[in-house]
Design a protein around this motif. Sequence first.
Motif, PDB file in Angstrom:
ATOM      1  N   UNK A   1      21.162   5.393  38.857  1.00 42.46           N
ATOM      2  CA  UNK A   1      20.084   4.422  38.729  1.00 42.46           C
ATOM      3  C   UNK A   1      20.577   3.027  39.091  1.00 42.46           C
ATOM      4  N   UNK A   2      19.965   2.433  40.101  1.00 46.54           N
ATOM      5  CA  UNK A   2      20.324   1.079  40.506  1.00 46.54           C
ATOM      6  C   UNK A   2      19.598   0.065  39.635  1.00 46.54           C
ATOM      7  N   UNK A   3      18.293   0.240  39.473  1.00 53.81           N
ATOM      8  CA  UNK A   3      17.519  -0.615  38.565  1.00 53.81           C
ATOM      9  C   UNK A   3      16.271   0.125  38.116  1.00 53.81           C
ATOM     10  N   UNK A   4      15.766  -0.243  36.946  1.00 52.34           N
ATOM     11  CA  UNK A   4      14.598   0.422  36.393  1.00 52.34           C
ATOM     12  C   UNK A   4      14.990   1.458  35.360  1.00 52.34           C
ATOM     13  N   UNK A   5      14.326   2.591  35.357  1.00 48.36           N
ATOM     14  CA  UNK A   5      14.663   3.687  34.447  1.00 48.36           C
ATOM     15  C   UNK A   5      14.190   4.994  35.059  1.00 48.36           C
ATOM     16  N   UNK A   6      14.916   6.065  34.770  1.00 44.73           N
ATOM     17  CA  UNK A   6      14.535   7.394  35.234  1.00 44.73           C
ATOM     18  C   UNK A   6      14.785   8.412  34.129  1.00 44.73           C
ATOM     19  N   UNK A   7      14.099   9.532  34.222  1.00 43.66           N
ATOM     20  CA  UNK A   7      14.225  10.640  33.278  1.00 43.66           C
ATOM     21  C   UNK A   7      14.668  11.867  34.065  1.00 43.66           C
TER      22      UNK A   7
ATOM     23  N   UNK B   1      22.363   0.792  36.214  1.00 44.39           N
ATOM     24  CA  UNK B   1      23.822   0.925  36.372  1.00 44.39           C
ATOM     25  C   UNK B   1      24.383   2.137  35.643  1.00 44.39           C
ATOM     26  N   UNK B   2      23.531   3.111  35.329  1.00 44.65           N
ATOM     27  CA  UNK B   2      23.991   4.369  34.738  1.00 44.65           C
ATOM     28  C   UNK B   2      23.738   5.510  35.723  1.00 44.65           C
ATOM     29  N   UNK B   3      24.559   6.542  35.591  1.00 42.47           N
ATOM     30  CA  UNK B   3      24.373   7.756  36.383  1.00 42.47           C
ATOM     31  C   UNK B   3      24.547   8.968  35.481  1.00 42.47           C
ATOM     32  N   UNK B   4      24.010  10.081  35.919  1.00 44.23           N
ATOM     33  CA  UNK B   4      24.218  11.338  35.215  1.00 44.23           C
ATOM     34  C   UNK B   4      24.777  12.329  36.226  1.00 44.23           C
ATOM     35  N   UNK B   5      25.891  12.977  35.838  1.00 47.63           N
ATOM     36  CA  UNK B   5      26.637  13.848  36.739  1.00 47.63           C
ATOM     37  C   UNK B   5      26.795  15.213  36.091  1.00 47.63           C
ATOM     38  N   UNK B   6      26.646  16.260  36.891  1.00 45.47           N
ATOM     39  CA  UNK B   6      26.876  17.609  36.371  1.00 45.47           C
ATOM     40  C   UNK B   6      28.361  17.928  36.438  1.00 45.47           C
ATOM     41  N   UNK B   7      28.966  18.170  35.289  1.00 48.31           N
ATOM     42  CA  UNK B   7      30.387  18.529  35.197  1.00 48.31           C
ATOM     43  C   UNK B   7      30.489  19.841  34.423  1.00 48.31           C
ATOM     44  N   UNK B   8      31.040  20.865  35.069  1.00 50.01           N
ATOM     45  CA  UNK B   8      31.172  22.193  34.454  1.00 50.01           C
ATOM     46  C   UNK B   8      29.827  22.706  33.931  1.00 50.01           C
TER      47      UNK B   8
ATOM     48  N   UNK C   1      12.081  22.242  30.983  1.00 51.54           N
ATOM     49  CA  UNK C   1      11.220  21.077  30.883  1.00 51.54           C
ATOM     50  C   UNK C   1      10.760  20.893  29.439  1.00 51.54           C
ATOM     51  N   UNK C   2      10.834  19.671  28.953  1.00 50.67           N
ATOM     52  CA  UNK C   2      10.356  19.355  27.610  1.00 50.67           C
ATOM     53  C   UNK C   2      11.409  19.459  26.529  1.00 50.67           C
ATOM     54  N   UNK C   3      12.612  19.894  26.880  1.00 49.21           N
ATOM     55  CA  UNK C   3      13.653  20.046  25.860  1.00 49.21           C
ATOM     56  C   UNK C   3      14.767  19.014  26.060  1.00 49.21           C
ATOM     57  N   UNK C   4      15.591  19.218  27.049  1.00 45.07           N
ATOM     58  CA  UNK C   4      16.744  18.350  27.248  1.00 45.07           C
ATOM     59  C   UNK C   4      16.451  17.336  28.341  1.00 45.07           C
ATOM     60  N   UNK C   5      16.410  16.059  27.982  1.00 48.80           N
ATOM     61  CA  UNK C   5      16.155  14.987  28.933  1.00 48.80           C
ATOM     62  C   UNK C   5      17.273  13.952  28.862  1.00 48.80           C
ATOM     63  N   UNK C   6      17.575  13.353  30.011  1.00 50.99           N
ATOM     64  CA  UNK C   6      18.526  12.241  30.071  1.00 50.99           C
ATOM     65  C   UNK C   6      17.768  11.032  30.601  1.00 50.99           C
TER      66      UNK C   6
ATOM     67  N   UNK D   1      25.323  18.124  32.129  1.00 47.99           N
ATOM     68  CA  UNK D   1      25.085  16.754  32.559  1.00 47.99           C
ATOM     69  C   UNK D   1      25.794  15.781  31.630  1.00 47.99           C
ATOM     70  N   UNK D   2      26.439  14.781  32.222  1.00 46.54           N
ATOM     71  CA  UNK D   2      27.125  13.756  31.443  1.00 46.54           C
ATOM     72  C   UNK D   2      26.799  12.381  32.009  1.00 46.54           C
ATOM     73  N   UNK D   3      26.569  11.428  31.120  1.00 49.37           N
ATOM     74  CA  UNK D   3      26.286  10.059  31.545  1.00 49.37           C
ATOM     75  C   UNK D   3      27.567   9.331  31.914  1.00 49.37           C
ATOM     76  N   UNK D   4      27.452   8.474  32.913  1.00 46.31           N
ATOM     77  CA  UNK D   4      28.561   7.624  33.324  1.00 46.31           C
ATOM     78  C   UNK D   4      28.023   6.250  33.685  1.00 46.31           C
ATOM     79  N   UNK D   5      28.930   5.282  33.784  1.00 41.78           N
ATOM     80  CA  UNK D   5      28.561   3.941  34.216  1.00 41.78           C
ATOM     81  C   UNK D   5      28.949   3.768  35.678  1.00 41.78           C
ATOM     82  N   UNK D   6      28.051   3.227  36.477  1.00 43.93           N
ATOM     83  CA  UNK D   6      28.328   3.010  37.899  1.00 43.93           C
ATOM     84  C   UNK D   6      29.291   1.834  38.032  1.00 43.93           C
ATOM     85  N   UNK D   7      30.453   2.091  38.609  1.00 42.33           N
ATOM     86  CA  UNK D   7      31.472   1.041  38.738  1.00 42.33           C
ATOM     87  C   UNK D   7      31.558   0.467  40.143  1.00 42.33           C
TER      88      UNK D   7
END
Length: 281
Positions: free
Chosen positions: A159-165, A182-189, A172-177, A192-198
């Motif tokens: 996400x560069x600016x704003x907000x996303x789901x 300046x945040x990102x969500x990445x699939x690891x193993x 659908x309807x259970x697990x949302x991020x 999904x895990x949140x990270x900060x865009x550096x």
Amino acid sequence: NRAEYLEERKMWNALLVHWNELNNRTKARVNTTFLTFNKIAGIAAMIALVLAFSWIYLNSGQKESKLSAVVVPPGQRVQLILEDGTKVWLNSSSTFTYPTTFNSKLRVVQLDGEGYFEVAHNAAKPFIVKTKKYNIRVLGTTFNVFAYSKRTKDFEASLIKGSIDVSLRSDIGRKHFFLKSSESVVEINGLLQKQTISNYDRFRWKDGLICLDDVPFDELMRRFAVYYDIQINIENPKVYSYRCTGKFRQSDGIEYALRVIQKDLKFRFIRDDDNNVITIK
């Protein structure tokens, strides 16, 4: 480039004429028509699209809407402006499907590849990007999605600016991020895990640049494999310790990039065009 572009433009115009004639003859009987045009180079890259038009349902309960599909050739990029004013950049080897006109409730598109979106705000009509595994839902914002189904299983929404789901399509309807700027969500193993865009340079692919900041060699080769749609085999274990920082023009091609890296790292590469494979030795 100009001379080649003019020749390609003549062919494109001829195909359009043929398309109109064929469409008029078969409109009553045929529901799906494909017009393909892949041969392109230099400044004619924007013409290198495969356009598919069909009548399908976007979602249950919605009216029929005509869809357009854009397929970006390896090593190229495409920019679109959708009917609501949303701007979309598509990276190499991406496929993007969107309606020519959005319905009254939702703006739904589908992406297989990498896309950079500047979504026109409309609180009454959410914008949804469907990928193979995840959905991204927004009202109006700027974000990047990496979601190829070929040659990689990686997924990332930034996400560069704003907000996303971001949510699983199968959950659908259970697990949302919910992401903030300046945040990102990445699939690891598989999770999904949140990270900060550096570093925002990596989103400069929409300007034709592959920007690298201390990227491991094998990760870079995986990225090249996706962008240039080629299999890369690494047989030299010494290259794994190398980390790359710099910029490449995507249009210069993978062989140019490898030759530049060879100035810092000793390795050989062999390209097998028959099997579409590069081997690092």
